[in-house]
Design a protein around this motif. Structure first.
Motif, PDB file in Angstrom:
ATOM      1  N   GLN A  25      46.815  40.429  44.388  1.00 23.88           N
ATOM      2  CA  GLN A  25      46.797  39.659  43.144  1.00 23.88           C
ATOM      3  C   GLN A  25      48.202  39.560  42.551  1.00 23.88           C
ATOM      4  O   GLN A  25      48.617  38.485  42.102  1.00 23.88           O
ATOM      5  CB  GLN A  25      45.847  40.313  42.143  1.00 23.88           C
TER       6      GLN A  25
ATOM      7  N   LYS B 151      43.705  44.990  46.938  1.00 19.67           N
ATOM      8  CA  LYS B 151      43.276  43.823  46.156  1.00 19.67           C
ATOM      9  C   LYS B 151      44.198  43.612  44.961  1.00 19.67           C
ATOM     10  O   LYS B 151      44.563  42.480  44.628  1.00 19.67           O
ATOM     11  CB  LYS B 151      41.825  43.991  45.710  1.00 19.67           C
ATOM     12  N   ASP B 152      44.599  44.709  44.310  1.00 21.86           N
ATOM     13  CA  ASP B 152      45.535  44.601  43.184  1.00 21.86           C
ATOM     14  C   ASP B 152      46.899  44.106  43.651  1.00 21.86           C
ATOM     15  O   ASP B 152      47.532  43.271  42.985  1.00 21.86           O
ATOM     16  CB  ASP B 152      45.677  45.952  42.481  1.00 21.86           C
TER      17      ASP B 152
ATOM     18  N   HIS C  38      41.006  50.214  49.132  1.00 18.84           N
ATOM     19  CA  HIS C  38      40.296  48.961  48.875  1.00 18.84           C
ATOM     20  C   HIS C  38      40.775  48.326  47.572  1.00 18.84           C
ATOM     21  O   HIS C  38      41.164  47.151  47.521  1.00 18.84           O
ATOM     22  CB  HIS C  38      38.789  49.236  48.820  1.00 18.84           C
ATOM     23  N   GLU C  39      40.771  49.104  46.505  1.00 18.86           N
ATOM     24  CA  GLU C  39      41.177  48.566  45.207  1.00 18.86           C
ATOM     25  C   GLU C  39      42.677  48.295  45.147  1.00 18.86           C
ATOM     26  O   GLU C  39      43.125  47.313  44.537  1.00 18.86           O
ATOM     27  CB  GLU C  39      40.771  49.536  44.106  1.00 18.86           C
TER      28      GLU C  39
ATOM     29  N   TRP D  42      42.835  41.091  54.891  1.00 14.59           N
ATOM     30  CA  TRP D  42      43.794  41.361  53.808  1.00 14.59           C
ATOM     31  C   TRP D  42      45.126  41.881  54.353  1.00 14.59           C
ATOM     32  O   TRP D  42      46.114  41.906  53.626  1.00 14.59           O
ATOM     33  CB  TRP D  42      43.198  42.369  52.825  1.00 14.59           C
TER      34      TRP D  42
END
Length: 328
Positions: A109, A105-106, A101-102, A145
């Motif tokens: 970005q 997202k990173d 999950h993290e 995503w």
């Protein structure tokens, strides 16, 4: 440029893709990346591969910024990234729901994108249950995503377990594996994964068709060209393991075959990889436009790889996996 479906999915990739593993962040900045990406698009490449660990995230940053500056239409190209090594903390490594999950997202970005087309589990995780990883990957896709997910350097048993877990949970399983594949590394692709192609429709985006540049013929124990992969500080240990007499002799023996076909060793090596019908796309690397264009020309020589030529290549490398005899 020809395009192939990724396994049984509807996703279409160029036969050759471009990977930023060594180049972006180590050899090329944003301006250099723009030149390479533009050249790739001009010859029809639509698939670009990355990973959170490449240049410690810098590779994703450079690719994302370059694409932003080029102003590409997002639907015209395919981006993949890979998760496993996200940092030094205990929860920044592996395939837990938290890191997936993290991590995505990173990555998004850094890439300056709302989604990637493909997300890979960069290696199998011996600690995290596969069911947790399957659920996490579906969570990523449910949130838009990523559109598809796959594995990289997993065993056939681990991929099978992931597919069966997904089937039991009525979820989406991995559609693609990303293994190494070249003259010197054939076991997984040509033997171990055979049941996966028919049972689960697994596709392949293979990497290192030139065996980290070894199959270009430019290396010897006494000659490591400056600015080449093996000249980089963090690749010197790999160079010591790879540049051994037996392998170097086999590469030298391949040169007369390439000369007769009037092609380079790199072109011959890439063309050979395309003959495997289960390979969806071959990820190539290049630090210059000339390297990229040379790689693409490998597609033109596919018709010249006659059975006689293939037999001579096999006689030299003797690397074709032998299927077990069921009657012994």
């Amino acid at each position: 440029m020809r395009f192939r479906s990724v396994g049984r999915s509807g996703l279409r990739l160029s036969t050759l893709g471009y990977g930023s593993w060594v180049s972006f962040g180590n050899q090329l900045d944003v301006n250099g990346a723009k030149l390479l990406l533009t050249a790739a698009r001009e010859v029809g490449i639509n698939y670009f591969d990355n990973a959170e660990v490449y240049a410690n995230g810098k590779s994703e940053e450079i690719m994302g910024e370059a694409i932003q500056q080029l102003g590409w239409k997002r639907s015209e190209f395919v981006i993949s990234t890979k998760l496993f090594w996200g940092g030094s903390g205990p929860n920044e490594i592996g395939l837990s729901r938290k890191h997936i999950h993290e991590g995505i997202k990173d990555s998004l970005q850094r890439l300056q994108m709302e989604y990637v087309d493909l997300i890979f589990c960069h290696r199998p995780d011996a600690i995290t249950p596969i069911e947790e990883t399957v659920r996490a990957m579906n969570f990523v896709m449910d949130h838009g995503w990523a559109f598809y997910w796959g594995t990289s350097e997993w065993s056939a048993q681990q991929i099978t377990e992931a597919c069966e877990v997904a089937k039991r949970l009525s979820m989406v399983g991995p559609i693609v594996e990303q293994p190494e594949y070249n003259f010197l590394s054939r076991e997984k692709v040509e033997m171990e994964y055979l049941p996966l192609y028919s049972t689960y429709g697994t596709g392949l985006t293979t990497w290192s068709p030139l065996a980290s540049g070894l199959l270009t013929g430019k290396y010897s124990k006494r000659n490591i060209p400056p600015n080449s992969r093996f000249s980089l500080e963090n690749y010197k240990n790999l160079a010591k393991r790879t540049l051994v007499d037996d392998v170097l002799n086999k590469v030298d023996n391949l040169k007369p075959i390439a000369d007769e076909l009037q092609v380079t060793l790199a072109q011959l090596s890439i063309a050979w990889c395309t003959l495997n019908p289960y390979v969806s796309s071959i990820i190539t690397g290049a630090s210059s436009k000339s390297q990229l264009l040379e790689n693409v020309k490998g597609l033109d020589i596919i018709p010249r790889l006659t059975p006689d030529v293939l037999d001579r290549i096999e006689e030299n490398f003797q690397s074709k996996p032998k299927l077990p005899d069921p009657y012994r």
